[in-house]
Design an enzyme around this catalytic site. Structure first.
Site, PDB file in Angstrom:
ATOM      1  N   ASP A  22       0.908  -1.170  -0.061  1.00 23.40           N
ATOM      2  CA  ASP A  22      -0.100   0.056  -0.177  1.00 23.40           C
ATOM      3  C   ASP A  22       0.637   1.224   0.033  1.00 23.40           C
ATOM      4  O   ASP A  22       2.128   1.132   0.054  1.00 23.40           O
ATOM      5  CB  ASP A  22      -0.893  -0.037   1.266  1.00 23.40           C
ATOM      6  N   LYS A  61      -3.613   3.282  -2.644  1.00 26.52           N
ATOM      7  CA  LYS A  61      -4.877   4.350  -2.993  1.00 26.52           C
ATOM      8  C   LYS A  61      -4.443   5.399  -2.431  1.00 26.52           C
ATOM      9  O   LYS A  61      -4.708   5.483  -1.022  1.00 26.52           O
ATOM     10  CB  LYS A  61      -6.148   3.571  -2.645  1.00 26.52           C
ATOM     11  N   MET A  73      -7.335  10.074   8.064  1.00 28.35           N
ATOM     12  CA  MET A  73      -7.975  10.658   6.812  1.00 28.35           C
ATOM     13  C   MET A  73      -8.724  11.697   6.790  1.00 28.35           C
ATOM     14  O   MET A  73      -9.912  12.105   6.148  1.00 28.35           O
ATOM     15  CB  MET A  73      -8.744   9.256   6.336  1.00 28.35           C
TER      16      MET A  73
HETATM   17  C1  LIG Z   1      -6.325   3.850   5.114  1.00 28.78           C
HETATM   18  S1  LIG Z   1      -5.988   4.624   6.667  1.00 28.78           S
HETATM   19  C2  LIG Z   1      -5.039   3.089   6.970  1.00 28.78           C
HETATM   20  C3  LIG Z   1      -4.723   3.013   8.700  1.00 28.78           C
HETATM   21  C4  LIG Z   1      -3.766   1.945   9.003  1.00 28.78           C
HETATM   22  N1  LIG Z   1      -4.374   0.671   8.521  1.00 28.78           N
HETATM   23  C5  LIG Z   1      -3.246   1.765  10.441  1.00 28.78           C
HETATM   24  O1  LIG Z   1      -3.664   0.905  11.222  1.00 28.78           O
HETATM   25  O2  LIG Z   1      -2.341   2.886  10.795  1.00 28.78           O
HETATM   26  C6  LIG Z   1      -4.804   5.683   6.287  1.00 28.78           C
HETATM   27  C7  LIG Z   1      -4.547   6.910   7.249  1.00 28.78           C
HETATM   28  O3  LIG Z   1      -3.768   6.709   8.519  1.00 28.78           O
HETATM   29  C8  LIG Z   1      -3.092   7.749   8.800  1.00 28.78           C
HETATM   30  N2  LIG Z   1      -1.806   7.383   8.774  1.00 28.78           N
HETATM   31  C9  LIG Z   1      -1.174   6.137   8.594  1.00 28.78           C
HETATM   32  N3  LIG Z   1       0.172   6.097   8.675  1.00 28.78           N
HETATM   33  C10 LIG Z   1       0.511   7.416   8.979  1.00 28.78           C
HETATM   34  C11 LIG Z   1       1.801   8.312   9.250  1.00 28.78           C
HETATM   35  N4  LIG Z   1       2.842   7.728   9.241  1.00 28.78           N
HETATM   36  N5  LIG Z   1       1.579   9.585   9.706  1.00 28.78           N
HETATM   37  C12 LIG Z   1       0.342  10.368   9.806  1.00 28.78           C
HETATM   38  N6  LIG Z   1      -0.749   9.487   9.456  1.00 28.78           N
HETATM   39  C13 LIG Z   1      -0.907   8.226   9.210  1.00 28.78           C
HETATM   40  C14 LIG Z   1      -3.579   8.964   7.930  1.00 28.78           C
HETATM   41  O4  LIG Z   1      -4.673   9.554   8.323  1.00 28.78           O
HETATM   42  C15 LIG Z   1      -3.793   8.319   6.777  1.00 28.78           C
HETATM   43  O5  LIG Z   1      -4.662   8.794   5.993  1.00 28.78           O
END
Ligand SMILES: C[S@@+](CC[C@H](N)C(=O)[O-])C[C@H]1O[C@@H](n2cnc3c(N)ncnc32)[C@H](O)[C@@H]1O
Length: 256
Positions: free
Chosen positions: A38, A60, A173
């Site tokens: 991803d 995505k 998000m």
């Molecule tokens: C589709 S969600 C997936 C979350 C993921 N499964 C998790 O447990 O962290 C993606 C969102 O996670 C957040 N996100 C993930 N990694 C991040 C990071 N390193 N820094 C800031 N936000 C992050 C953001 O809000 C991003 O839009």
């Protein structure tokens, strides 16, 4: 060529930094015949695995041309038949806004076995990396992890319910909609409620913008909305070093 043992491992890659994957996740990753990864998976992590195996990007991201979920599901199954062991590598934990259940259901409908290797979710790890605890005795005894909006772009009822509670809000998000989120939350929380917006969490280029709901408009212009990020709202954000100034502490303690 038809691979003899098609199987799929859904692996959580952790919140960003390549060394925040679990030991089990890394072990399984090293046994992959192909990796489908991803957008938020670290390139350093991918570089640490066998260079001969295919590593296919299926991310995505807002504003970029990307595969539909149905196409990803099909690609996982095709890859399992072609290569054998597919590691489906997802940011954070596969089950936190990761659409893992849909992928599992689809893959299993072909009789292909699936295992899930949990990951460290950005929802907790990214605030922690900034020294922001999502709970703290005497300040916040629970936290909500949510997206601000539903599939159709409208605000989720949960945002309102969470704002009405005393819980810490951890919003994924939501960076692009920060202004609207802050406006909504201000209906239920004090203007002095602190917030943080953390981007590139746990990576070298990590940034954190903090403020109070009172001044959300002024910080909004400093946010790079092209980057994903996590919004944390609640008094626990006052644990962040930028909130150590005495005056803000005084205001918060006065319960205004
Ligand atoms: C589709 S969600 C997936 C979350 C993921 N499964 C998790 O447990 O962290 C993606 C969102 O996670 C957040 N996100 C993930 N990694 C991040 C990071 N390193 N820094 C800031 N936000 C992050 C953001 O809000 C991003 O839009």
């Amino acid at each position: 060529m038809l691979a003899s043992m098609p199987k799929v491992s859904l692996v959580g890659a952790g919140p960003g930094s390549s060394d925040l994957i679990t030991r089990r996740g890394f072990k399984v990753l090293q046994q992959a015949s192909v990796v489908l990864y991803d957008a938020l998976v670290s390139i350093e992590l991918l570089n640490e695995i066998d260079t001969d195996i295919p590593k296919i990007y299926v991310g995505k991201r807002c504003g970029e041309h990307s595969l539909l979920q149905d196409d990803i599901n099909k690609l996982i199954v095709e890859s399992a038949y072609t290569y054998g062991h597919v590691v489906r590598l997802k940011g954070g934990d596969p089950f936190v806004f990761g659409r893992a259940s849909e992928e599992i259901e689809y893959v299993e409908s072909f009789g292909i076995p699936v295992v899930v290797i949990p990951g460290v979710s950005s929802a907790i790890a990214v605030p922690a990396s900034q020294g922001i605890p999502v709970t703290r005795r005497g300040i916040s005894s629970s936290f909500w992890v949510m997206t601000a909006t539903k599939k159709d772009g409208s605000f989720s009822q949960d945002l309102k319910l969470a704002a009405k509670s005393s819980a810490t809000l951890v919003i994924l998000m939501g960076v692009r909609k920060f202004r609207e989120i802050a406006t909504e939350i201000l209906k239920y929380r004090s203007k002095t409620t602190p917030f943080a917006i953390i981007q590139n969490g746990t990576l070298d280029k990590e940034t954190c913008i903090t403020g109070t709901l009172l001044n959300y408009k002024t910080v909004n212009k400093d946010i790079n909305t092209a980057l994903p990020g996590i919004i944390v709202i609640g008094d626990v954000v006052a644990e962040h070093p930028s909130f150590f100034e005495e005056e803000l502490q005084r205001v918060l303690n006065s319960g205004m």
